[in-house]
Each structure stands twice: as C-alpha cells, then as structure tokens.
Design a protein around this motif. Structure first.
Motif, PDB file in Angstrom:
ATOM      1  N   UNK A 100       0.829  -1.206   0.000  1.00  0.00           N
ATOM      2  CA  UNK A 100       0.000   0.000   0.000  1.00  0.00           C
ATOM      3  C   UNK A 100       0.863   1.255   0.000  1.00  0.00           C
ATOM      4  N   UNK A 101       1.930   1.202   0.783  1.00  0.00           N
ATOM      5  CA  UNK A 101       2.842   2.340   0.860  1.00  0.00           C
ATOM      6  C   UNK A 101       3.483   2.624  -0.497  1.00  0.00           C
ATOM      7  N   UNK A 102       3.924   1.568  -1.164  1.00  0.00           N
ATOM      8  CA  UNK A 102       4.523   1.734  -2.492  1.00  0.00           C
ATOM      9  C   UNK A 102       3.494   2.254  -3.503  1.00  0.00           C
ATOM     10  N   UNK A 119       4.559   4.034 -13.267  1.00  0.00           N
ATOM     11  CA  UNK A 119       4.520   3.914 -11.807  1.00  0.00           C
ATOM     12  C   UNK A 119       5.479   2.837 -11.307  1.00  0.00           C
ATOM     13  N   UNK A 120       5.709   1.793 -12.127  1.00  0.00           N
ATOM     14  CA  UNK A 120       6.591   0.701 -11.717  1.00  0.00           C
ATOM     15  C   UNK A 120       8.013   1.192 -11.455  1.00  0.00           C
ATOM     16  N   UNK A 121       8.431   2.237 -12.150  1.00  0.00           N
ATOM     17  CA  UNK A 121       9.766   2.795 -11.933  1.00  0.00           C
ATOM     18  C   UNK A 121       9.922   3.288 -10.499  1.00  0.00           C
ATOM     19  N   UNK A 122       8.917   4.010  -9.989  1.00  0.00           N
ATOM     20  CA  UNK A 122       8.979   4.547  -8.634  1.00  0.00           C
ATOM     21  C   UNK A 122       8.892   3.427  -7.602  1.00  0.00           C
ATOM     22  N   UNK A 123       8.051   2.436  -7.895  1.00  0.00           N
ATOM     23  CA  UNK A 123       7.883   1.304  -6.973  1.00  0.00           C
ATOM     24  C   UNK A 123       9.188   0.526  -6.822  1.00  0.00           C
ATOM     25  N   UNK A 124       9.826   0.204  -7.933  1.00  0.00           N
ATOM     26  CA  UNK A 124      11.062  -0.587  -7.889  1.00  0.00           C
ATOM     27  C   UNK A 124      12.199   0.209  -7.256  1.00  0.00           C
ATOM     28  N   UNK A 125      12.288   1.496  -7.559  1.00  0.00           N
ATOM     29  CA  UNK A 125      13.349   2.329  -6.992  1.00  0.00           C
ATOM     30  C   UNK A 125      13.261   2.392  -5.476  1.00  0.00           C
ATOM     31  N   UNK A 129      16.062   0.673  -2.548  1.00  0.00           N
ATOM     32  CA  UNK A 129      16.780   1.414  -1.492  1.00  0.00           C
ATOM     33  C   UNK A 129      16.288   0.976  -0.115  1.00  0.00           C
ATOM     34  N   UNK A 130      15.002   0.642  -0.009  1.00  0.00           N
ATOM     35  CA  UNK A 130      14.459   0.156   1.265  1.00  0.00           C
ATOM     36  C   UNK A 130      15.022  -1.221   1.605  1.00  0.00           C
ATOM     37  N   UNK A 308      15.534 -10.156  -1.132  1.00  0.00           N
ATOM     38  CA  UNK A 308      15.168 -10.022  -2.546  1.00  0.00           C
ATOM     39  C   UNK A 308      13.856 -10.741  -2.891  1.00  0.00           C
ATOM     40  N   UNK A 309      13.653 -11.992  -2.450  1.00  0.00           N
ATOM     41  CA  UNK A 309      12.356 -12.637  -2.734  1.00  0.00           C
ATOM     42  C   UNK A 309      11.174 -11.859  -2.150  1.00  0.00           C
ATOM     43  N   UNK A 310      11.364 -11.317  -0.954  1.00  0.00           N
ATOM     44  CA  UNK A 310      10.297 -10.529  -0.327  1.00  0.00           C
ATOM     45  C   UNK A 310       9.992  -9.287  -1.149  1.00  0.00           C
ATOM     46  N   UNK A 311      11.032  -8.632  -1.660  1.00  0.00           N
ATOM     47  CA  UNK A 311      10.844  -7.448  -2.493  1.00  0.00           C
ATOM     48  C   UNK A 311      10.018  -7.752  -3.726  1.00  0.00           C
ATOM     49  N   UNK A 312      10.240  -8.924  -4.311  1.00  0.00           N
ATOM     50  CA  UNK A 312       9.473  -9.331  -5.492  1.00  0.00           C
ATOM     51  C   UNK A 312       7.984  -9.437  -5.170  1.00  0.00           C
TER      52      UNK A 312
END
Length: 366
Positions: A100-102, A119-125, A129-130, A308-312
C-alpha cells in the motif's frame, strides 16, 4: 537471536514517528473520517489517549516477554500451530502495508510530479533502497530515523509558521457541532493508521535500555498527536474543511501557498524531498518487519537471504493494488481500513495477552 543490533529508546520513538507522520503529510486521511467537519482538530486531541489504550496490550506483552518478539512469544502462548497462524497473519499484514505504501508513493509521483513516468519505476526504486536499509538491520534504521526526523519536524514547523498569517481560525468553528461522541470515534482513525504500534511488539527486544520502554509507550503518541494536531489545524484554517476534503493531498496543497515577498516561493520541491526521505524509512521499516518475521517463523539463522524474494512479492502486490485507485481509496477509508488495522494492532494482541494471563505464561506469571 537473528538480529544482534540495538537501538536507543529515542531512536525507536523517532522511527515510529517518521514512519507514521509521513503518511499524514501526504493524505491526512483523518479529515475524511466521520463526522468529517471542522471539529477534526479536536478529534486529533483525542488520538493520544486512545493510542495509549490501544497500545497497552502490546506494552503488557513486552513486560511478560521482554526478550522475545511477537513472532516468538506467540509460540510460548499458543503453541506451534498458534505461532504459525499469528506469524502468517502479521507477515501478510506488513506485506500488505508495504505494498500500500509503495502504491501511494507511485500514485503521488504519477499524479503530481512526473505523470509520464511509469509507476513501476517509482515502486522498484523505492523497494531497492528500502531493501538495502533493511539488509543493514535495525541499528541503521534507528540512526537514519535520528537523522531524518529532525529534518521532517523543522520542515513541517517552518511551513506552518510561514502560513500563519494566512490562517483563518473561524474555519475551526463551530466547536463540537455534532457533540463529543463523534470526535472520540474519529480519534480512532489516526490511531488505527498507526500500524507501527504492532511493529513495536517486534522491535521492543532490540532496545538497548529496557527501562526506557515505558517512555516509548508514553512519548510516541504524544509526539505523533502534537504534529497531527499542527498538520490538521493548519490545513483546516487555511482551506476550510469542505475544500480540504475534496483534495487528495491537502497538506501538499497548502505548501504550494507559501509565498514570502518575491524571494521565497514554490518550496514544494523541498516538501517532496522530505516526503521521499520519510517514505524510504517507512518502507524499509515494514520490509525489515517482514523478513525478520519470516526468519523467526522458519527458524532461520539469518533474514538477509529473504530480502530479494520478499521485495518481489511486495512489488507484485503493489502493482495489483495500484491498478484500481477507486478500490484502493475505498479500502483506506475510515469504514474499512480502521477496523482492518485494529484487528491486528488491538484484537490479536489483546487475545494473546488474555491467553497468556489465563495460562500463566511470561515472566510476571511465574
């Protein structure tokens, strides 16, 4: 213990402060909570005592299990099956909150700042960093909060001071137009949004001075309540409650009103920069709570391989949530979001506390 880092009680307070206040800076959803009138500033005064009540089960559980996180003492209270149920529920909850935050982060940029950028650019960026901050552990999150929190405070107070001359306090009247009860109920809204309350149940064991936990419990809602009051009273006094309710980003709108002579104007770029810093801390905090929970639930020695898996998973869910802004807005409304989050920050901890008391679990029960 999987996490060997420690933070001070001040860093813990500031971590929660940054994580929560940054969401209010963007949306200030309390102004939409029923009765949604000019009394919303009074509702904010109700938030601090309500926060203390809602967070009490989390604080008492820590007193019973001072060396364990929520993921760990849920097993001591309910057994292995209960631990899995509680653990999976909270891991889902923090994944959902992070997504939700992303979604909110990307929506702001694609709506206000850079509408032509996917929007995916901002989400992945923001996720990358997080993830890096979560990889570094709770100590780094604490230090970052200690650095970023004063910047946010100074920026907010600075904007409000620059706009004082334009405020109309008549917009705050009539007072208690619909009575005191609606204001008490609305006070639940900012407390329910403070999902960081349950985050404390996970990071309490990592404080370097356990005697200061009570200060975290007391001063966190007071600090949040003070700045929520300042934000809300500024927005209502400048815009009026009707206009404020119609705006998606009411505080950002008043930042754009800042104009001092011919030399100080268009400071919204500074506001956006400060907001980005806060959103980074908020996302990293949720990220950390997820991977730590997964590692403790599966009895792993290290949470870092899970990052990394969690980020996905978070990015994928964020992309799904962001596809329907109307449904997203409906979900984060007072009538749904408030009771959804209270289930996690109040109901489950209360049930765990009651079970621990009945079964005489924990240090104080022995």
């Amino acid at each position: 213990m999987i996490e060997g880092g420690k933070i001070s009680y001040k860093q813990m307070i500031l971590l929660v402060f940054v994580s929560r206040i940054i969401g209010w800076i963007a949306f200030l959803p309390v102004i939409l909570a029923s009765p949604a009138n000019q009394d919303v500033w009074i509702d904010c005064l109700m938030a601090a005592p309500i926060h203390l009540i809602v967070a009490l089960p989390v604080y008492l559980l820590f007193k019973k299990f001072p060396n364990q996180t929520l993921y760990e003492y849920s097993q001591a209270i309910t057994g292995k099956i209960g631990q899995w149920v509680v653990g999976i529920l909270y891991i889902w909850f923090f994944i959902h909150m992070a997504a939700l935050n992303l979604s909110n982060f990307s929506e702001f940029f694609t709506t206000i700042i850079m509408p032509e950028t996917p929007s995916l650019f901002f989400v992945i960026t923001l996720t990358l960093v997080s993830a890096y901050a979560a990889h570094k552990g709770i100590e780094v999150l604490g230090r970052l909060s200690e650095f970023i929190a004063p910047i946010i405070m100074i920026a907010l107070i600075g904007v409000v001071l620059l706009l004082v001359k334009d405020m109309d306090l008549k917009e705050l009247t009539p007072i208690l137009e619909k009575g005191i009860y609606p204001s008490i109920l609305t006070g639940l809204s900012p407390v329910a949004q403070t999902v960081e309350i349950i985050g404390l149940a996970i990071i309490f064991p990592f404080i370097n001075d356990r005697q200061k936990i009570k200060k975290v419990y007391i001063f966190t809602p007071l600090l949040l309540g003070l700045f929520l009051f300042i934000l809300t009273i500024s927005v209502i006094a400048l815009l009026g409650d009707d206009l404020a309710k119609s705006l998606t980003y009411p505080f950002y709108s008043i930042v754009r009103l800042v104009h001092v002579g011919n030399f100080l104007e268009r400071i919204e770029a500074i506001h956006v920069a400060v907001w980005i810093l806060g959103m980074f801390i908020k996302t990293a905090f949720y990220y950390y709570l997820i991977v730590l929970g997964l590692a403790q639930l599966f009895h792993l020695k290290d949470y870092k391989p899970l990052i990394l898996p969690t980020g996905t998973i978070i990015v994928s869910l964020s992309n799904v949530l962001g596809q329907s802004i109307v449904e997203l807005r409906e979900f984060i409304s007072f009538n749904i979001y408030t009771w959804y989050t209270l289930f996690f920050i109040l109901f489950i901890p209360s049930l765990l506390l009651l079970t621990a008391t009945i079964r005489k679990k924990g240090e104080r029960s022995r």
